[in-house]
Design a protein around this motif. Structure first.
Motif, mmCIF file in Angstrom:
data_model
loop_
_atom_site.group_PDB
_atom_site.id
_atom_site.type_symbol
_atom_site.label_atom_id
_atom_site.label_comp_id
_atom_site.label_asym_id
_atom_site.label_seq_id
_atom_site.Cartn_x
_atom_site.Cartn_y
_atom_site.Cartn_z
ATOM 1 N N GLU A 11 -4.761 66.195 -29.489
ATOM 2 C CA GLU A 11 -4.678 65.767 -28.096
ATOM 3 C C GLU A 11 -3.750 64.562 -27.967
ATOM 4 N N VAL A 12 -2.985 64.567 -26.896
ATOM 5 C CA VAL A 12 -2.052 63.476 -26.639
ATOM 6 C C VAL A 12 -2.439 62.840 -25.300
ATOM 7 N N GLY A 13 -2.585 61.524 -25.332
ATOM 8 C CA GLY A 13 -2.964 60.823 -24.117
ATOM 9 C C GLY A 13 -1.923 59.805 -23.725
ATOM 10 N N GLY A 14 -2.133 59.200 -22.576
ATOM 11 C CA GLY A 14 -1.189 58.189 -22.103
ATOM 12 C C GLY A 14 -1.904 57.011 -21.495
ATOM 13 N N MET A 15 -1.250 55.858 -21.616
ATOM 14 C CA MET A 15 -1.763 54.634 -21.005
ATOM 15 C C MET A 15 -1.130 54.461 -19.627
ATOM 16 N N ILE A 16 -1.954 54.153 -18.652
ATOM 17 C CA ILE A 16 -1.475 53.847 -17.305
ATOM 18 C C ILE A 16 -1.588 52.327 -17.170
ATOM 19 N N GLU A 17 -0.445 51.650 -17.334
ATOM 20 C CA GLU A 17 -0.467 50.188 -17.362
ATOM 21 C C GLU A 17 0.499 49.536 -16.372
ATOM 22 N N VAL A 25 1.137 59.419 -11.406
ATOM 23 C CA VAL A 25 0.233 59.910 -12.454
ATOM 24 C C VAL A 25 0.254 61.439 -12.582
ATOM 25 N N GLY A 26 0.502 62.147 -11.489
ATOM 26 C CA GLY A 26 0.552 63.610 -11.533
ATOM 27 C C GLY A 26 1.586 64.127 -12.517
ATOM 28 N N MET A 27 2.701 63.443 -12.575
ATOM 29 C CA MET A 27 3.802 63.793 -13.478
ATOM 30 C C MET A 27 3.338 63.714 -14.942
ATOM 31 N N PHE A 28 2.546 62.693 -15.243
ATOM 32 C CA PHE A 28 2.069 62.487 -16.614
ATOM 33 C C PHE A 28 0.956 63.456 -16.982
ATOM 34 N N MET A 29 0.079 63.722 -16.030
ATOM 35 C CA MET A 29 -1.094 64.546 -16.338
ATOM 36 C C MET A 29 -0.730 65.968 -16.735
ATOM 37 N N ARG A 30 0.392 66.449 -16.254
ATOM 38 C CA ARG A 30 0.804 67.809 -16.628
ATOM 39 C C ARG A 30 1.122 67.904 -18.115
ATOM 40 N N ARG A 31 1.414 66.759 -18.738
ATOM 41 C CA ARG A 31 1.824 66.756 -20.148
ATOM 42 C C ARG A 31 0.805 66.112 -21.078
ATOM 43 N N LEU A 32 -0.275 65.555 -20.507
ATOM 44 C CA LEU A 32 -1.226 64.798 -21.317
ATOM 45 C C LEU A 32 -2.624 65.393 -21.262
ATOM 46 N N ASP A 33 -3.379 65.167 -22.336
ATOM 47 C CA ASP A 33 -4.749 65.668 -22.413
ATOM 48 C C ASP A 33 -5.764 64.653 -21.885
ATOM 49 N N PHE A 34 -5.421 63.375 -21.897
ATOM 50 C CA PHE A 34 -6.311 62.338 -21.391
ATOM 51 C C PHE A 34 -5.496 61.111 -21.005
ATOM 52 N N ILE A 81 -8.046 67.550 -11.719
ATOM 53 C CA ILE A 81 -7.616 68.588 -12.657
ATOM 54 C C ILE A 81 -8.288 68.450 -14.024
ATOM 55 N N ASP A 82 -9.464 67.796 -14.028
ATOM 56 C CA ASP A 82 -10.284 67.681 -15.238
ATOM 57 C C ASP A 82 -9.586 67.024 -16.424
ATOM 58 N N VAL A 83 -8.775 66.021 -16.157
ATOM 59 C CA VAL A 83 -8.171 65.244 -17.242
ATOM 60 C C VAL A 83 -9.071 64.023 -17.432
ATOM 61 N N PRO A 84 -9.656 63.858 -18.616
ATOM 62 C CA PRO A 84 -10.522 62.692 -18.832
ATOM 63 C C PRO A 84 -9.729 61.392 -18.694
ATOM 64 N N VAL A 85 -10.346 60.426 -18.034
ATOM 65 C CA VAL A 85 -9.685 59.127 -17.865
ATOM 66 C C VAL A 85 -10.680 58.026 -18.221
ATOM 67 N N SER A 86 -10.197 57.064 -18.974
ATOM 68 C CA SER A 86 -11.030 55.922 -19.328
ATOM 69 C C SER A 86 -10.371 54.665 -18.790
ATOM 70 N N VAL A 87 -11.146 53.603 -18.749
ATOM 71 C CA VAL A 87 -10.595 52.303 -18.385
ATOM 72 C C VAL A 87 -10.821 51.371 -19.557
ATOM 73 N N CYS A 88 -9.758 50.719 -19.987
ATOM 74 C CA CYS A 88 -9.894 49.696 -21.010
ATOM 75 C C CYS A 88 -9.320 48.415 -20.433
ATOM 76 N N GLY A 89 -9.610 47.328 -21.043
ATOM 77 C CA GLY A 89 -9.223 46.039 -20.481
ATOM 78 C C GLY A 89 -10.466 45.337 -19.991
ATOM 79 N N GLU A 90 -10.288 44.145 -19.499
ATOM 80 C CA GLU A 90 -11.436 43.312 -19.129
ATOM 81 C C GLU A 90 -12.316 43.944 -18.053
ATOM 82 N N LEU A 91 -11.744 44.715 -17.152
ATOM 83 C CA LEU A 91 -12.531 45.332 -16.081
ATOM 84 C C LEU A 91 -13.644 46.215 -16.618
#
Length: 156
Positions: A11-17, A25-34, A81-91
């Motif tokens: 699986e290949v994921g991406g950071m949204i920073e 984000v739609g552009m990235f989700m077509r190519r990423l698993d998470f 579109i059922d792409v898992p998303v997590s939040v990392c960082g202080e929040l």
């Protein structure tokens, strides 16, 4: 090119920073698993504020309406579109923001181990049927003071 064997199912994921990644984000989700939203950088770049610069660090605001819109947009887009998303960082590790993030649809939190118990306690005490509509209303607010007030009510 050299042929190197690898697991093609990895699986290949991406950071949204940065705001551009959140907005497109739609552009990235077509190519990423998470996806993972890196909130520290996202806040810094959205507000054009260097957290390390003492003169402007006080303007670094995780509850800025623009920041919340970008996070909510990313989570909602991934959810569609059922792409898992997590939040990392202080929040993610801030128990004051747990219900807000849950209400946005976040289900994967990444944090320092010392923060897990308090955040988990918040998660377990949260009724999603109450929190989701309250957060939808919150996201329509554009005044920081009103957002703070709504967050206090959400955490009451």
């Amino acid at each position: 090119g050299e042929k190197v064997s690898f697991d093609e199912k990895i699986e290949v994921g991406g950071m949204i920073e940065i705001p551009a990644a959140a907005l497109a984000v739609g552009m990235f989700m077509r190519r990423l698993d998470f996806l993972s939203i890196g909130t520290n950088d996202l806040i810094q770049y959205t507000l054009a504020i260097d957290r390390m610069d003492e003169q402007v660090a006080s303007l670094y605001d995780p509850l800025h309406p623009a920041v919340l819109m970008l996070i909510a947009h990313t989570i909602a887009s991934a959810e569609k579109i059922d792409v898992p998303v997590s939040v990392c960082g202080e929040l993610a590790g801030d128990p004051e923001l747990t219900r807000l993030l849950l209400g946005m649809g976040l289900r994967i939190f990444s944090m320092h181990p010392t923060q897990i118990l308090e955040v988990k306690s918040r998660v377990l005490k949260t009724d999603l049927t109450e929190v989701a509509p309250a957060v939808r209303k919150m996201l329509r607010l554009d005044e920081p003071a009103k957002l703070r007030e709504a967050l206090d009510k959400l955490n009451a």
